[in-house]
Design a protein around this motif. Structure first.
Motif, short mmCIF file in Angstrom:
data_model
loop_
_atom_site.label_atom_id
_atom_site.label_comp_id
_atom_site.label_asym_id
_atom_site.label_seq_id
_atom_site.Cartn_x
_atom_site.Cartn_y
_atom_site.Cartn_z
N MET A 85 0.79 -1.14 0.07
CA MET A 85 0.08 -0.06 0.05
C MET A 85 0.89 1.38 -0.11
O MET A 85 1.78 1.31 0.69
N THR A 86 0.46 2.11 -1.01
CA THR A 86 1.20 3.53 -0.76
C THR A 86 0.29 4.56 -0.29
O THR A 86 -0.92 4.66 -0.80
N VAL A 87 0.65 5.08 1.04
CA VAL A 87 -0.07 6.12 1.46
C VAL A 87 -0.01 7.42 1.14
O VAL A 87 -0.66 8.51 1.05
N GLY A 88 1.20 7.76 0.71
CA GLY A 88 1.69 9.12 0.27
C GLY A 88 1.01 9.51 -1.04
O GLY A 88 0.44 8.58 -1.85
N ALA A 89 1.06 10.74 -1.46
CA ALA A 89 0.43 11.18 -2.48
C ALA A 89 1.52 12.77 -2.83
O ALA A 89 2.04 13.14 -2.06
N ILE A 141 0.17 15.42 -2.99
CA ILE A 141 -0.37 16.59 -2.55
C ILE A 141 0.54 17.13 -1.42
O ILE A 141 0.75 16.24 -0.32
N ARG A 142 0.90 18.11 -1.27
CA ARG A 142 1.54 18.72 -0.18
C ARG A 142 1.09 20.24 -0.02
O ARG A 142 0.65 20.93 -0.87
N THR A 143 0.99 20.64 1.15
CA THR A 143 0.53 22.00 1.59
C THR A 143 1.67 23.04 0.98
O THR A 143 2.71 23.08 1.62
N ARG A 169 -0.31 28.68 -1.20
CA ARG A 169 -1.62 28.87 -0.32
C ARG A 169 -2.48 30.27 -0.51
O ARG A 169 -1.70 31.30 -0.87
N ARG A 182 -8.51 32.67 2.78
CA ARG A 182 -8.70 31.29 3.67
C ARG A 182 -9.61 31.46 4.89
O ARG A 182 -10.27 30.63 5.09
N ASN A 192 -12.91 30.96 3.21
CA ASN A 192 -13.00 29.19 2.82
C ASN A 192 -13.49 28.57 4.21
O ASN A 192 -14.30 27.68 4.26
N THR A 252 -5.74 21.40 15.30
CA THR A 252 -4.33 20.98 14.76
C THR A 252 -4.15 21.32 13.14
O THR A 252 -3.08 20.99 12.61
N LEU A 253 -5.03 21.71 12.70
CA LEU A 253 -5.45 22.13 11.37
C LEU A 253 -4.88 23.58 11.15
O LEU A 253 -4.95 24.42 11.96
N PRO A 254 -4.43 24.03 9.83
CA PRO A 254 -3.73 25.23 9.52
C PRO A 254 -5.06 26.12 9.17
O PRO A 254 -4.84 26.81 8.41
N MET A 255 -6.16 26.08 10.04
CA MET A 255 -7.37 26.77 9.67
C MET A 255 -7.43 27.94 10.77
O MET A 255 -6.84 28.08 11.90
N GLN A 272 0.41 14.96 2.90
CA GLN A 272 1.49 14.21 3.26
C GLN A 272 2.31 14.88 4.43
O GLN A 272 3.15 15.64 3.97
N GLN A 275 8.00 4.83 3.43
CA GLN A 275 8.12 6.03 2.45
C GLN A 275 8.94 7.19 3.05
O GLN A 275 8.68 8.18 2.35
#
Ligand SMILES: Nc1ncnc2c1ncn2[C@@H]1O[C@H](COP(=O)(O)OP(=O)(O)O)[C@@H](O)[C@H]1O
Ligand SMILES: [Mg+2]
Lengths: 281, 329
Positions: free
Chosen positions: A1-5, A7-9, A14, A20, A23, A110-113, B157, B188
């Protein structure tokens, strides 16, 4: 399984702070809209309860309480509007307490919101619920003989002032919900405070008919100012009603507006600060 | 350079009418980039408090913490975009579907509508969540919630992932599944800090283990080093009658590499041994000659309890009992 993608912030990609903020406020509002859709009890309660109130008050008390020069139905509607939206503002209290209990506030924090987003989404949820209740109550009112006897713009002002008052209260309740942490306690306490507050006012009987000590409380009760403001704006003040000599009695609209602004100035920052510190146990 | 670095963290709670609790009492931690580091400790040791400090949820009374060189306490808003967090209890919105939960997190990371939806879909497939995709989370099992929560921590990630007791409360099958997920993350190159109460789990997953008790690191090393410090395998015997305890201890001394430990009720005697099967055979032969009756006899690997017993002189159960006592008004 590959969990990485891939996508990065990416900090450079941004969006700016304002977009923001919009949003984040929209996403948390959408969360509450989905909740209203999924938990229909809220919507059923907010529509059926006001209908019931309108019918009970107009048919049970109409024959008992005499309003010279007008009808009890015409008199009572502003009171029912006020009571319903005041109670409608309490969802923010129990919802914030519940979110804290469920730990989802920890996720959000813990989210950058934006730290105000969850509160904005929550109070917007109350605003929507109250708007729906207002529509339902006004429609029911028309059916049982309530009439707006002012201009269209004044009537819009009447709806706006009721919703605004409740919106201010939603921020207070959201703050209390994060302090008390228990949805049950918040529900019970707000019931215990808001019930007397709405009854010891001019909502259901003319304030002049209350016994003297209660009358004094009623005159200083912001719900009285709100009901008076709404009654004036809908053109439902019975002709010949004496106007008190206090400033708040003569300027209920202004008194409510100032009160709401003061509440927002105090409780918006307090609630945001509390949100930025609070975590589940 | 360590990617996550904490020095001298302290946090004291003073519940009303009760003794102060030192949740963190000078905790030092470091997590090298691209490794899994475990915080291993019993209930109440301060694991969650440590994770909450590092994930910007609470401010410690003193100490410093950095992630990727960024000061966690001064610039929490710069930390949040680079971390992923899955707390001790799954933080999911009960009324949203699995998909909506993940999509919401993506939007709050500012991925944009299209990318958020695509990533949510991807995670649903990766984590085998299709069952929960279009149904509200309410009513799903603990394992399913945990997976949604972990997926939520991986929407971007993250440069470092914090997992607070990721398998506590899961059935054995879900636990193995969770281990697979965590292992694949590290293969990874992710940096992971996880907490656990089980040496076995730290052993399976972590490169480096910090054993903590009462808010302090009391031992640090690889799983092998920690186990070696308490001796390798052990032989454990359950006696029918406490009268045989002395004779049993006598026999165990012949083959053990440590002083035999006797339980409070004098019925369980344990000793570490160099080679389990061999020692067990010899011990059983000698006990038979002395007519010692046994309920049960076996080998087992060292547990956190053994490490704890050696490091602190008390078992994890004692440590928990103490925490409970401290908590009581
Ligand atoms: N908000 C709080 N108020 C009072 N005591 C707390 C609070 N949070 C944690 N504690 C106490 O701090 C200690 C460490 O807790 P915690 O970090 O949750 O331990 P762990 O995650 O290792 O089980 C425990 O004794 C706990 O009771
Ligand atoms: Mg914990």
């Amino acid at each position: 399984m590959t969990v990485g993608a891939a996508i990065r912030t990416d900090a450079t990609a941004r969006p700016g702070p304002l977009s923001r903020w919009i949003n984040d406020g929209w996403i948390t509002t959408r969360r509450n809209l989905i909740k209203i859709k999924r938990v229909p009890d809220i919507l059923v309660f907010t529509t059926l309860q006001p209908i019931m109130f309108v019918l009970l008050f107009t048919y049970v008390y109409a024959g008992v309480i005499d309003i010279p020069g007008s009808t009890y139905t015409e008199f009572i509607m502003a009171g029912i509007f006020a009571q319903t939206v005041v109670f409608g503002s309490t969802y923010s209290g129990s919802a914030m307490a519940q979110d804290l209990k469920d730990g989802i506030i920890d996720r959000f924090r813990t989210l950058p919101m934006s730290p105000s987003a969850v509160l904005i989404g929550r109070t917007n949820g109350d605003l929507l619920i109250n708007s729906i209740s207002m529509g339902v109550m006004m429609a029911t009112g028309f059916v049982v003989g309530w009439r707006i006897r002012s201009s269209f713009l004044e009537a819009v002002g009447g709806v706006a002032i009721l919703l605004l008052f409740a919106y201010g209260l939603s921020w207070v309740m959201a703050f209390l919900g994060m302090m008390v942490r228990s949805p049950e306690v918040i529900n019970n306490v707000s019931f215990l405070i808001l019930f007397p507050l709405t009854f010891i006012s001019n909502a259901f009987v003319p304030a002049e008919t209350l016994p003297p000590p209660l009358r004094l409380i009623a005159e200083w009760n912001p719900v009285t100012w709100l009901v008076q403001a709404a009654r004036e704006l809908f053109g439902n003040v019975p002709p010949g009603t004496p106007v008190g000599d206090r400033w708040v009695q003569q300027n209920p609209e202004l008194a409510v507006l100032i009160g709401v602004v003061v509440i927002l100035i105090i409780f918006v920052p307090l609630a945001i600060r509390r949100f930025s510190q609070v975590t589940s146990r | 350079m360590n990617f996550v670095e904490a020095v001298g963290l302290t946090k004291t709670y003073t519940p009303k009418g009760a003794e102060p609790v030192h949740a963190l009492d000078g905790l030092d931690l470091s997590v090298p980039r691209g490794t899994i580091t475990a915080i291993l400790g019993p209930n109440g040791a301060g694991k969650t408090t440590a994770v909450k400090v590092l994930t910007t949820l609470i401010v410690p009374d003193s100490g410093t913490a950095t992630i990727g060189g960024i000061d966690v306490l001064r610039r929490p808003e710069a930390i949040r975009p680079i971390i992923g967090v899955s707390g001790q209890y799954a933080a999911v919105d009960e009324n949203l579907t699995g998909f909506e939960n993940l999509d919401m997190v993506g939007r709050l990371y500012h991925l944009g509508a299209k990318a958020s939806r695509a990533r949510a879909k991807e995670l649903i497939d990766l984590f085998d969540l299709s069952e929960a995709q279009n149904r509200p989370v309410k009513g799903f099992s603990g394992g399913m919630r945990r997976r949604i929560d972990l997926a939520g921590a991986l929407v971007t990630q993250p440069e470092v992932l914090f997992l607070d007791e990721p398998t506590t409360g899961l059935d054995p099958r879900s636990r193995l599944g969770m281990w697979d997920i965590i292992r694949s993350l590290v293969s990874q190159g992710s940096t992971v800090l996880l907490t656990t109460q089980y040496l076995e789990e730290a052993d399976q997953l972590a490169d480096d283990i910090n054993v903590i008790d009462e808010g302090r690191v009391i031992a640090r090393g690889t799983a092998d080093e920690l186990k070696a410090s308490v001796g390798g395998q052990r032989v454990e015997l359950n006696l029918v009658t406490p009268d045989d305890t002395v004779a049993t201890v006598e026999v165990l001394r012949r083959y053990g590499t440590s002083e035999p430990a006797v339980s409070n009720d004098s019925r369980t005697v344990t000793v570490s041994v160099a080679s389990g099967p061999e020692a067990l055979q010899l011990v059983l032969r000698d006990l038979e000659q002395q007519n010692v009756a046994l309920f049960d006899a076996g080998m087992r690997r060292p547990t956190l309890d053994d490490v704890f017993l050696r490091l602190t002189g008390h078992t994890t159960a004692d440590a928990e009992a103490e925490t409970v006592k401290e908590k009581a008004p």
